[in-house]
Design a protein around this motif. Structure first.
Motif, PDB file in Angstrom:
ATOM      1  N   GLU A 119       0.821  -1.223   0.000  1.00  0.00           N
ATOM      2  CA  GLU A 119       0.000   0.000   0.000  1.00  0.00           C
ATOM      3  C   GLU A 119       0.852   1.270   0.000  1.00  0.00           C
ATOM      4  O   GLU A 119       0.310   2.371   0.128  1.00  0.00           O
ATOM      5  N   GLY A 120       2.162   1.093  -0.070  1.00  0.00           N
ATOM      6  CA  GLY A 120       3.030   2.275  -0.053  1.00  0.00           C
ATOM      7  C   GLY A 120       3.438   2.714   1.345  1.00  0.00           C
ATOM      8  O   GLY A 120       4.113   3.737   1.500  1.00  0.00           O
ATOM      9  N   LEU A 121       3.037   1.949   2.363  1.00  0.00           N
ATOM     10  CA  LEU A 121       3.350   2.361   3.742  1.00  0.00           C
ATOM     11  C   LEU A 121       4.850   2.262   4.026  1.00  0.00           C
ATOM     12  O   LEU A 121       5.427   3.123   4.702  1.00  0.00           O
ATOM     13  N   GLY A 122       5.481   1.202   3.541  1.00  0.00           N
ATOM     14  CA  GLY A 122       6.917   1.044   3.765  1.00  0.00           C
ATOM     15  C   GLY A 122       7.688   2.192   3.124  1.00  0.00           C
ATOM     16  O   GLY A 122       8.618   2.741   3.729  1.00  0.00           O
ATOM     17  N   GLN A 123       7.281   2.544   1.928  1.00  0.00           N
ATOM     18  CA  GLN A 123       7.949   3.646   1.226  1.00  0.00           C
ATOM     19  C   GLN A 123       7.767   4.951   2.016  1.00  0.00           C
ATOM     20  O   GLN A 123       8.716   5.726   2.166  1.00  0.00           O
ATOM     21  N   ALA A 124       6.557   5.162   2.526  1.00  0.00           N
ATOM     22  CA  ALA A 124       6.308   6.380   3.310  1.00  0.00           C
ATOM     23  C   ALA A 124       7.154   6.365   4.589  1.00  0.00           C
ATOM     24  O   ALA A 124       7.779   7.376   4.943  1.00  0.00           O
ATOM     25  N   ASP A 166      17.386 -14.165  -0.058  1.00  0.00           N
ATOM     26  CA  ASP A 166      16.120 -14.664  -0.619  1.00  0.00           C
ATOM     27  C   ASP A 166      14.945 -13.729  -0.320  1.00  0.00           C
ATOM     28  O   ASP A 166      13.798 -14.081  -0.609  1.00  0.00           O
ATOM     29  N   ASN A 167      15.217 -12.555   0.208  1.00  0.00           N
ATOM     30  CA  ASN A 167      14.138 -11.603   0.486  1.00  0.00           C
ATOM     31  C   ASN A 167      13.895 -10.742  -0.757  1.00  0.00           C
ATOM     32  O   ASN A 167      14.281  -9.568  -0.819  1.00  0.00           O
ATOM     33  N   VAL A 168      13.254 -11.367  -1.736  1.00  0.00           N
ATOM     34  CA  VAL A 168      13.096 -10.734  -3.050  1.00  0.00           C
ATOM     35  C   VAL A 168      12.329  -9.415  -2.929  1.00  0.00           C
ATOM     36  O   VAL A 168      12.722  -8.389  -3.495  1.00  0.00           O
ATOM     37  N   ARG A 224      15.868  -1.225  -3.156  1.00  0.00           N
ATOM     38  CA  ARG A 224      16.368  -0.639  -4.411  1.00  0.00           C
ATOM     39  C   ARG A 224      15.495   0.539  -4.811  1.00  0.00           C
ATOM     40  O   ARG A 224      15.978   1.594  -5.206  1.00  0.00           O
ATOM     41  N   LYS A 225      14.159   0.328  -4.718  1.00  0.00           N
ATOM     42  CA  LYS A 225      13.218   1.393  -5.082  1.00  0.00           C
ATOM     43  C   LYS A 225      13.464   2.647  -4.236  1.00  0.00           C
ATOM     44  O   LYS A 225      13.297   3.774  -4.702  1.00  0.00           O
ATOM     45  N   LEU A 226      13.883   2.431  -2.991  1.00  0.00           N
ATOM     46  CA  LEU A 226      14.087   3.561  -2.091  1.00  0.00           C
ATOM     47  C   LEU A 226      15.486   4.180  -2.211  1.00  0.00           C
ATOM     48  O   LEU A 226      15.849   5.063  -1.444  1.00  0.00           O
TER      49      LEU A 226
HETATM   50  C1  COA Z   1       9.745  -4.935   2.677  1.00  0.00           C
HETATM   51  C2  COA Z   1       8.504  -4.244   3.244  1.00  0.00           C
HETATM   52  C3  COA Z   1       8.908  -3.369   4.426  1.00  0.00           C
HETATM   53  C4  COA Z   1       7.892  -3.362   2.147  1.00  0.00           C
HETATM   54  O1  COA Z   1       6.796  -2.639   2.698  1.00  0.00           O
HETATM   55  P1  COA Z   1       5.486  -2.321   1.819  1.00  0.00           P
HETATM   56  O2  COA Z   1       4.687  -1.317   2.582  1.00  0.00           O
HETATM   57  O3  COA Z   1       4.831  -3.596   1.447  1.00  0.00           O
HETATM   58  O4  COA Z   1       6.135  -1.660   0.508  1.00  0.00           O
HETATM   59  P2  COA Z   1       5.504  -0.489  -0.377  1.00  0.00           P
HETATM   60  O5  COA Z   1       4.079  -0.799  -0.648  1.00  0.00           O
HETATM   61  O6  COA Z   1       5.820   0.829   0.237  1.00  0.00           O
HETATM   62  O7  COA Z   1       6.332  -0.667  -1.733  1.00  0.00           O
HETATM   63  C5  COA Z   1       7.353   0.229  -2.112  1.00  0.00           C
HETATM   64  C6  COA Z   1       8.112  -0.355  -3.269  1.00  0.00           C
HETATM   65  O8  COA Z   1       8.801  -1.542  -2.854  1.00  0.00           O
HETATM   66  C7  COA Z   1       8.773  -2.485  -3.938  1.00  0.00           C
HETATM   67  N1  COA Z   1       7.980  -3.638  -3.560  1.00  0.00           N
HETATM   68  C8  COA Z   1       7.114  -3.749  -2.516  1.00  0.00           C
HETATM   69  N2  COA Z   1       6.557  -4.985  -2.502  1.00  0.00           N
HETATM   70  C9  COA Z   1       7.071  -5.656  -3.555  1.00  0.00           C
HETATM   71  C10 COA Z   1       6.908  -6.973  -4.073  1.00  0.00           C
HETATM   72  N3  COA Z   1       6.075  -7.845  -3.490  1.00  0.00           N
HETATM   73  N4  COA Z   1       7.611  -7.324  -5.167  1.00  0.00           N
HETATM   74  C11 COA Z   1       8.463  -6.441  -5.765  1.00  0.00           C
HETATM   75  N5  COA Z   1       8.648  -5.186  -5.321  1.00  0.00           N
HETATM   76  C12 COA Z   1       7.980  -4.804  -4.236  1.00  0.00           C
HETATM   77  C13 COA Z   1       8.139  -1.801  -5.119  1.00  0.00           C
HETATM   78  O9  COA Z   1       9.138  -1.131  -5.862  1.00  0.00           O
HETATM   79  C14 COA Z   1       7.249  -0.786  -4.437  1.00  0.00           C
HETATM   80  O10 COA Z   1       6.986   0.346  -5.216  1.00  0.00           O
HETATM   81  P3  COA Z   1       5.773   0.307  -6.309  1.00  0.00           P
HETATM   82  O11 COA Z   1       4.568  -0.249  -5.594  1.00  0.00           O
HETATM   83  O12 COA Z   1       5.644   1.742  -6.697  1.00  0.00           O
HETATM   84  O13 COA Z   1       6.249  -0.599  -7.382  1.00  0.00           O
HETATM   85  C15 COA Z   1       7.420  -5.272   3.666  1.00  0.00           C
HETATM   86  O14 COA Z   1       7.135  -6.107   2.577  1.00  0.00           O
HETATM   87  C16 COA Z   1       7.788  -6.141   4.866  1.00  0.00           C
HETATM   88  O15 COA Z   1       7.505  -5.796   6.014  1.00  0.00           O
HETATM   89  N6  COA Z   1       8.386  -7.333   4.579  1.00  0.00           N
HETATM   90  C17 COA Z   1       8.695  -8.330   5.614  1.00  0.00           C
HETATM   91  C18 COA Z   1       9.801  -7.873   6.536  1.00  0.00           C
HETATM   92  C19 COA Z   1      11.045  -7.534   5.782  1.00  0.00           C
HETATM   93  O16 COA Z   1      11.376  -8.122   4.768  1.00  0.00           O
HETATM   94  N7  COA Z   1      11.789  -6.558   6.326  1.00  0.00           N
HETATM   95  C20 COA Z   1      13.060  -6.176   5.787  1.00  0.00           C
HETATM   96  C21 COA Z   1      14.086  -7.003   6.457  1.00  0.00           C
HETATM   97  S1  COA Z   1      15.708  -6.627   5.871  1.00  0.00           S
END
Ligand code: COA
Length: 165
Positions: free
Chosen positions: A89-94, A118-120, A127-129
């Protein structure tokens, strides 16, 4: 918006931390609420553990640890996660966009983190950030259920006067 975590956030943070979609990518094997208590106490004690709130609910968290002495311009990011019910939902990016702005305003010049190889989703997210891969820490991570060790990818982003270096 971000705010420093408080003792009453423990259950909300544990719910995210121990979720099956999150726990493979954080430091510990799945922790019961009781076992999580000292981990959370340690996070709070650092004074650098933040939660991200939306409409009064905790939807994410991160730790941003300033390194000491001659590495005082460096911040290590993590653990970090968003509530899996709200992924994509864009929360992580925010949350991390805001963290980077705050860190830059506080004078941080290098922000580093590690993500499991393996944390694709995590790697794509970073990378996006604006983070770039700096190296690989071989076999630095081991999940109890995995047959083998896992590499950690070291990622970095430069801020302020180091931006672009
Ligand atoms: C990684 C994490 C923090 C991302 O948070 P999120 O709120 O889902 O991410 P966002 O919605 O803000 O996405 C931002 C960008 O990240 C990338 N992204 C997010 N989810 C993705 C997915 N499933 N596949 C590929 N890219 C992805 C995209 O570039 C996305 O931008 P876009 O939607 O404009 O393409 C979340 O998935 C998470 O909590 N993961 C489990 C815990 C974790 O891995 N923590 C990091 C440990 S090192």
């Amino acid at each position: 918006m971000r705010r420093l975590a408080r003792p009453e956030d423990e259950a909300a943070v544990h719910r995210i931390y121990a979720h099956p979609a999150v726990v493979p990518f954080l430091t510990y094997e799945t922790l019961s609420p009781e076992a999580f208590a000292p981990v959370f106490a340690d996070l709070l004690a650092g004074g650098d553990f933040w939660v991200w709130e939306v409409d009064g609910a905790v939807v994410g968290f991160y730790r941003a640890t300033r390194l000491p002495g001659r590495a005082g311009h460096v911040v290590h990011l993590g653990p970090l996660a968003i509530d899996p019910d709200r992924h994509g939902e864009g929360l992580g990016q925010a949350m991390i966009g805001d963290a980077l702005s705050c860190l830059e305003a506080e004078g941080a010049l290098r922000v580093e983190l590690t993500a499991e190889a393996d944390n694709v989703r995590g790697l794509a997210f970073y990378r996006k950030l604006g983070f770039a891969i700096e190296g690989v820490q071989r076999m630095a991570y081991k999940r109890a259920a995995d047959p083998d060790f896992m590499d950690e990818v070291l990622m970095v982003q430069f801020l302020g006067e180091l931006r672009g270096r």
